[in-house]
Design an enzyme around this catalytic site. Sequence first.
Site, short mmCIF file in Angstrom:
data_model
loop_
_atom_site.label_atom_id
_atom_site.label_comp_id
_atom_site.label_asym_id
_atom_site.label_seq_id
_atom_site.Cartn_x
_atom_site.Cartn_y
_atom_site.Cartn_z
N ASP A 22 -8.66 -7.12 1.19
CA ASP A 22 -7.68 -7.33 2.25
C ASP A 22 -8.27 -6.82 3.55
OD1 ASP A 22 -7.15 -4.35 1.55
OD2 ASP A 22 -6.04 -4.66 3.41
N ASP B 161 -2.58 8.43 -1.82
CA ASP B 161 -3.87 9.12 -1.85
C ASP B 161 -4.16 9.76 -0.50
OD1 ASP B 161 -4.11 6.70 -0.49
OD2 ASP B 161 -6.22 6.46 -0.99
N CYS C 226 -13.18 -27.30 7.65
CA CYS C 226 -11.95 -26.58 7.31
C CYS C 226 -10.76 -27.54 7.38
CB CYS C 226 -11.75 -25.43 8.29
SG CYS C 226 -10.22 -24.50 8.03
N CYS D 101 -7.49 -26.49 7.55
CA CYS D 101 -6.27 -25.81 7.99
C CYS D 101 -5.60 -26.63 9.09
CB CYS D 101 -6.59 -24.39 8.48
SG CYS D 101 -7.17 -24.32 10.18
N HIS E 41 -6.26 -20.37 10.85
CA HIS E 41 -7.65 -20.77 10.57
C HIS E 41 -8.45 -19.60 9.98
CE1 HIS E 41 -11.68 -22.27 10.84
NE2 HIS E 41 -12.00 -21.16 11.48
N CYS F 158 -7.56 -26.97 12.37
CA CYS F 158 -8.75 -27.83 12.33
C CYS F 158 -8.39 -29.29 12.04
CB CYS F 158 -9.72 -27.31 11.27
SG CYS F 158 -10.36 -25.68 11.68
N GLN G 17 -11.46 7.68 -4.41
CA GLN G 17 -11.93 8.17 -3.11
C GLN G 17 -13.32 8.80 -3.30
OE1 GLN G 17 -10.88 7.72 -0.12
NE2 GLN G 17 -8.83 6.85 -0.41
N ASP H 49 0.87 -1.17 0.00
CA ASP H 49 0.00 0.00 0.00
C ASP H 49 0.91 1.23 0.00
OD1 ASP H 49 0.98 0.34 2.48
OD2 ASP H 49 -0.90 0.02 3.54
#
Length: 404
Positions: free
Chosen positions: A297, A178, A335, A337, A366, A340, A220, A124
């Site tokens: 994100d 920005d 799940c 992962c 997770h 899990c 924006q 960013d």
Amino acid sequence: MDSRQGGFEDPPSAASSATSSGSLVAAVEARPPFSFEITARCPHSRARCGCFHTPHGPVYTPRFMPVGTAATVKGVSIPQLAETSAQMVLANTYHLHLMPGEAVVAEAGGLHRFMGWSGPLLTDSGGYQVFSLGALNRIDDNGVVFRSPRDGRRIEITPERSMQIQMALGADVAMAFDQCPPWPASEAEVIEASRRTHAWLERCIAEHDRDDQALFGIVQGGCFPHLRRESARVVASMNLPGIAVGGVSVGEPVEEMHRIVREVGPLLPEDRPHYLMGVGSLREMAVAVAEGFDLFDCVLPTRLGRHGAALVGGERWNLRNARFRHDHTPLDASCSCLACRLHTRAYLHHLVRSEEMLGRTLLSLHNLTTLIRFTSAMAQAIAQGTFSEDFAPWEPASPAAHTW
Ligand SMILES: [Zn+2]
């Protein structure tokens, strides 16, 4: 694709490339470093599946992107990050500029080598952090001046400086510098921030000259529909390889965010990836995908993980809760992962209660896996033509919740 900024060129014509194997090789090599292909469309909404090609591999969309603020997704190692099916990962220009400094990253051979992630990366611009975190001393048309929260030194960031830092970091995607207005902000304040954002975008484009890095512009306009429309028109006219919508998820009511997404989505150039910045809740991603957004994100999955919370079935569960003490079932049976697959709710509860580092890591893994899996499931539904039934509108309680 058309010719555009950042190394985009028309592909060689078939007549000039198909005559011998040698020229075919040349044609392959001449492929632009960035391109976006749409592979499937939902017939009932603006949702689409796509593939954004970058020098470090493809990003299949719609897709959630994990946030690695200081060149690390907090608590998660690189092999673990790869296991979440992450493709593009974010890093933060502001934080990396303060520490360790972009020169150190460049010295290491760029951000990919520095952090050990060989997949696509996005930085960013630092704008959001400058406006939200820093002790801001001055903002004018030239740029911003603030005091480093680390050592109090005076730092000036201009659009040119942001581009120089991001080019030194060397992510696949750089974001325009920005001005993100806070919420709420008056119309006059938002007009001013938009005007500055557009002027700064032109300066970013003029300064940016890395062919192996795509520059995305940012729309924006706050919560004012006419300013959003105007900003989308201006940023789209710059013909950049990708376009982002910023200034959402800054504290506005969720209905406002939906309104902005519905207002701006249809105005974005169809053949470029659309990135909705800072949004990562299931319902909001589904609403945005239905309006043609591709990339998302959010720091929430790792932040929740560090605080002992897990995203399960569209809810937030606090693993500290005593109800998990004797629960020897997997956190989320659907799940796959690490958390899990290998562990139980009782064990995770124990780790969180004892403040073990592993608990934070497992819950972060997770949560990241859950958001990425949700975006992959949307992609699959778009490809199969069931997106509008299963995800738009998506609610945790909807009968279609089982489909991902
Ligand atoms: Zn899991």
